[in-house]
Design an enzyme around this catalytic site. Structure first.
Site, PDB file in Angstrom:
ATOM      1  N   ARG A 131      44.346   2.778  -1.112  1.00  0.00           N
ATOM      2  CA  ARG A 131      43.956   2.044  -2.318  1.00  0.00           C
ATOM      3  C   ARG A 131      44.184   2.947  -3.511  1.00  0.00           C
ATOM      4  NH1 ARG A 131      41.521  -2.461  -0.152  1.00  0.00           N
ATOM      5  NH2 ARG A 131      41.698  -3.457  -2.161  1.00  0.00           N
ATOM      6  N   LYS A 185      49.205  -2.614  -1.152  1.00  0.00           N
ATOM      7  CA  LYS A 185      49.574  -3.952  -0.686  1.00  0.00           C
ATOM      8  C   LYS A 185      50.843  -3.826   0.175  1.00  0.00           C
ATOM      9  CE  LYS A 185      46.897  -5.841  -4.434  1.00  0.00           C
ATOM     10  NZ  LYS A 185      46.850  -6.532  -5.741  1.00  0.00           N
ATOM     11  N   TYR A 243      38.120  18.715  -8.425  1.00  0.00           N
ATOM     12  CA  TYR A 243      38.315  18.116  -9.753  1.00  0.00           C
ATOM     13  C   TYR A 243      39.611  18.608 -10.368  1.00  0.00           C
ATOM     14  CZ  TYR A 243      35.082  14.847 -11.708  1.00  0.00           C
ATOM     15  OH  TYR A 243      34.443  13.684 -12.017  1.00  0.00           O
TER      16      TYR A 243
END
Ligand SMILES: *Cc1c(COP(=O)(O)O)cnc(C)c1O
Length: 420
Positions: A234, A228, A53
């Site tokens: 991602r 992309k 975290y």
């Protein structure tokens, strides 16, 4: 064999992942928003960084134990700045949609006006489309493309902006086959006092590789996905040149919208940006465009109707109306033949969004596999054969699909995908 290996712990999921890997290896990926990441990027995503975290930013965290994570995020930021030539980068947005939401939070109050390209013309949901939170909680106004040219009419954009006085203007989209005129958008934004947000999710790899003009120096904020044409994991990034905009963006991403950043993704973004800074990536970006142009030419020569008459980037949008087939059945038939595309609305579509007239194709994936102009001509021929057969007779189409599928498998064998 370790008894904690994935295929031991969860053979069901392990088998499905293997099956997907096989499917990706055997098909020609023509989905304009997809790509294949390198083994290195893939390796970074599947690491213990997922355990950590790190709410906050490097040097200013709300959890201890950031000795390593701070270095990783700083590397990602520095590489983004170098690759895109910006002063500030935030690499924490979970994906493109949350990145865009952060722009709203940074620069708009609920109910204020945002201007973007309408979804049916190639804009993104998050540019103020009605079903999106951005369209429900803000006041969206939309520009499109001209019917005769298939291109954005900058005079029309200017008129709309002068009339509606948006606080934020989005340029960029998901189905734009032409170069985005960042200087013209910047001039309009300046005239009406709007923040210009360039959403380069689709073309980020082309911008990084010098195959599309950069919005840097024109847009106040740049939003992009990393998965992309940029060929990363991602994820997403927000970039800015001015300190003031950068501070607003950072605050909007955290604590405005998100909690802890996905550190494994941050590391993979850093790897992808390292790759994107190479000469080889410049060659890649150039080849993506050459391939799209070659495929476009082949399709035009076979009587396909391309929106705007061609392409300047990685993307081709076709209206299948003259072929007498809908976009959805065509995309489904092509998928059966091993040619993966998506059905798409075309500007001024007379059919419904779930059964539109067009298909969208892109060359980022096939170029990552090393395919070139000769393969594009072959793919164009296959697309024509499948679509034309479908238009004539469904039974005959079955035979054509079977034959093409065999030929596609043969081709893909010779062009192994990175990362698989
Ligand atoms: C893909 C895309 C997005 C959204 O990205 P997600 O990661 O799918 O949320 C936003 N804007 C544009 C222009 C895109 O092409």
């Amino acid at each position: 064999m370790a008894d904690n290996a994935l295929h031991v712990v969860d053979p069901e999921i392990a088998d499905l992942i293997k099956a997907e890997e096989r499917r990706q290896a055997d098909t020609v990926k023509l989905i304009a928003s997809e790509n294949y990441v390198s083994k290195a990027v893939l390796a970074a995503t599947g690491t213990v960084l997922t355990n950590k975290y790190s709410e906050g930013y490097p040097g200013k965290r709300y959890y201890e134990g950031q000795q390593v994570i701070d270095q990783i995020e700083t590397l990602a930021i520095e590489r983004a700045k170098a690759v895109f030539g910006v002063n500030h980068a935030n690499v924490q947005p979970y994906s493109g949609s949350p990145a865009n939401l952060a722009i709203y939070l940074a620069f708009l109050q609920p109910g204020e006006t945002v201007m973007g390209m309408g979804l049916p013309f190639g804009g993104h949901l998050t540019h103020g489309w009605s079903v999106s939170a951005t369209g429900k909680w803000f006041n969206p106004v939309r520009y499109g493309v001209r019917k005769d040219t298939g291109r954005v009419d900058m005079d029309e954009v200017r008129e709309l902006a002068l009339r509606e006085r948006p606080k934020v203007i989005f340029c960029g989209g998901t189905a734009i086959p032409r170069i985005i005129d960042f200087p013209a958008f910047a001039e309009i934004a300046k005239e009406v006092g709007a923040v210009l947000a360039a959403d380069i999710a689709h073309i980020a790899g082309l911008v990084a590789g010098g195959a599309h003009p950069s919005p840097v120096g024109y847009a106040d904020v740049i939003s992009t996905t990393t998965h992309k044409t940029l060929r990363g994991p991602r994820g997403a990034m927000l970039m800015a040149t001015s300190d003031e905009h950068a501070a607003a963006i950072n605050k909007a991403v955290f604590p405005g919208l998100q909690g802890g950043p996905h550190n494994h993704t941050t590391a993979a973004i850093a790897v992808a940006l390292r790759e994107a800074g190479t000469e080889a990536f410049r060659d890649y970006a150039r080849q993506v465009v050459l391939n799209a142009k070659a495929l476009a030419e082949e399709l035009i020569s076979r009587g396909f109707d391309l929106v705007s008459g061609g392409t300047d980037n990685h993307l081709i949008l076709m209206d299948l109306t003259p072929k007498g087939v809908g976009g959805k059945p065509a995309a489904q038939a092509l998928d059966k033949a091993g040619l993966e595309t998506n059905y798409n609305t075309v500007p001024f579509d007379t059919r419904k969004p779930f059964d539109p007239s067009g298909i969208r194709i892109g060359t980022a994936g096939v170029t990552s596999r090393g395919m070139g102009v000769a393969e594009m001509r072959q793919i164009g021929a296959w697309i024509d054969q499948v679509v034309s057969a479908l238009a004539k007779d469904e039974e005959e189409a079955k035979h054509v699909i079977l034959r093409v599928h065999g030929e596609v498998r043969e081709l893909t064998k010779h062009f192994p995908a990175p990362g698989l």
